[in-house]
Design a protein around this motif. Structure first.
Motif, PDB file in Angstrom:
ATOM      1  N   MET A 123      38.491  -2.646  39.560  1.00 31.63           N
ATOM      2  CA  MET A 123      39.536  -3.034  40.750  1.00 31.63           C
ATOM      3  C   MET A 123      39.098  -4.244  41.552  1.00 31.63           C
ATOM      4  O   MET A 123      37.819  -4.280  41.910  1.00 31.63           O
ATOM      5  N   SER A 124      39.847  -5.251  41.758  1.00 34.34           N
ATOM      6  CA  SER A 124      39.694  -6.367  42.664  1.00 34.34           C
ATOM      7  C   SER A 124      39.347  -6.076  43.978  1.00 34.34           C
ATOM      8  O   SER A 124      39.706  -5.218  44.549  1.00 34.34           O
ATOM      9  N   THR A 125      38.247  -6.658  44.421  1.00 34.70           N
ATOM     10  CA  THR A 125      37.920  -6.483  46.038  1.00 34.70           C
ATOM     11  C   THR A 125      38.464  -7.530  46.882  1.00 34.70           C
ATOM     12  O   THR A 125      38.344  -7.583  48.160  1.00 34.70           O
ATOM     13  N   GLU A 126      39.258  -8.250  46.262  1.00 34.64           N
ATOM     14  CA  GLU A 126      40.113  -9.382  46.905  1.00 34.64           C
ATOM     15  C   GLU A 126      40.821  -8.768  47.858  1.00 34.64           C
ATOM     16  O   GLU A 126      41.608  -7.892  47.739  1.00 34.64           O
ATOM     17  N   THR A 127      40.737  -9.166  49.330  1.00 35.82           N
ATOM     18  CA  THR A 127      41.843  -8.803  50.340  1.00 35.82           C
ATOM     19  C   THR A 127      43.229  -9.521  50.175  1.00 35.82           C
ATOM     20  O   THR A 127      43.392 -10.542  49.464  1.00 35.82           O
ATOM     21  N   THR A 128      44.118  -8.985  50.887  1.00 39.59           N
ATOM     22  CA  THR A 128      45.438  -9.298  51.036  1.00 39.59           C
ATOM     23  C   THR A 128      45.257 -10.817  51.499  1.00 39.59           C
ATOM     24  O   THR A 128      46.240 -11.875  50.959  1.00 39.59           O
ATOM     25  N   GLN A 129      44.641 -11.194  52.556  1.00 40.99           N
ATOM     26  CA  GLN A 129      44.531 -12.417  53.156  1.00 40.99           C
ATOM     27  C   GLN A 129      43.860 -13.646  51.704  1.00 40.99           C
ATOM     28  O   GLN A 129      44.709 -14.688  51.804  1.00 40.99           O
ATOM     29  N   ASN A 130      42.984 -12.898  51.091  1.00 38.33           N
ATOM     30  CA  ASN A 130      42.502 -13.731  50.046  1.00 38.33           C
ATOM     31  C   ASN A 130      43.485 -14.237  49.076  1.00 38.33           C
ATOM     32  O   ASN A 130      43.572 -15.354  48.526  1.00 38.33           O
TER      33      ASN A 130
END
Length: 264
Positions: free
Chosen positions: A1-8
């Motif tokens: 699962m991606s750890t990318e944030t919504t902001q990213n």
């Protein structure tokens, strides 16, 4: 699962759009303007509605992405003109939501949804200052006619220009229907158009009293008509027959068959 944030993820979307419009990017994307993009904003909005009606979460996820792309596209165009940035767009909506919900972000007490709508309009009017002197101001001119009629009757009702009971509105619908019949009998095309408009407006008002969105109701009727008519076409095509060669009686029979299938 991606750890990318919504902001990213949002930043990446903005970066992709800027690259598409930059030299060496996509010629079509680079050519677009606020005006040329207007039709896509409407189209994507209605495709989201279709996905909601279909109760298809996978489709809804996809269509919401397409819809989100539209304000991102407009913001990228605006940035190039030095008009405003996406950050300013987001700041403005965040501030507006906080400002217009003092019962959530402040100490004001709101007892009901209706009271919140009234308070929202009061705050909104204060924000616009003297620009909006009419109780009917602030309605987008390009709204679909049924939706615009509903907005107008809602605004008029808020200042007391309204019927008291549903029966009165229904009587008005019947009155307008009778006047339309009279115009038809007279064969006056201009008068028929006028009376048909009055009838539609009265029906919109009736929908408001019954908490029925007329735009939504008509849109769903169109969908039902399309499904049933497609059943007629598909059935005849399966038989090797043509619509043009089929009697109205046979088409009516297939129409009723389609209705029964929907109920099942």
């Amino acid at each position: 699962m991606s750890t990318e944030t919504t902001q990213n993820r949002f930043d990446r979307l903005m970066h992709i759009m800027r690259k598409l419009r930059a030299p060496g990017g996509c010629p079509w994307d680079a050519e677009q303007t606020h005006d040329s993009l207007k039709r896509y904003l409407l189209e994507e909005s209605y495709e989201v509605l279709e996905a909601i009606d279909a109760k298809d979460d996978a489709l809804l996820k996809e269509e919401l992405g397409d819809l989100i792309l539209q304000p991102v596209f407009h913001a990228a165009v605006a940035e190039e003109r030095d008009a405003f940035t996406m950050d300013e767009v987001l700041d403005a909506i965040n501030e507006k939501l906080v400002r217009r919900h003092p019962h959530v972000f402040g100490d004001q007490v709101i007892e009901s949804s209706a009271a919140q709508v009234e308070n929202w309009e009061k705050i909104k009017k204060g924000e616009k200052g003297d620009e909006r002197k009419s109780a009917l101001s602030g309605i987008p001119p390009h709204l679909p006619a049924l939706m615009k009629a509903q907005k107008i009757t809602e605004k008029a009702a808020r200042v007391g220009f309204d019927w008291e009971h549903t029966d009165q509105v229904f009587a008005k619908v019947m009155e307008e229907l009778h006047e339309f019949q009279e115009a038809m009998a007279a064969g006056d095309q201009q008068e028929m158009e006028s009376e048909l408009g009055d009838l539609l407006f009265a029906i919109v008002n009736l929908g408001r009293f019954l908490a029925i969105d007329p735009e939504e109701a008509l849109r769903k009727t169109i969908q039902r008509f399309t499904r049933r008519f497609s059943h007629i076409e598909d059935t005849l095509h399966g038989r090797g027959e043509r619509l043009q060669d089929t009697s109205l009686e046979e088409m009516d029979k297939l129409w009723e068959e389609a209705k029964k299938m929907e109920k099942r």
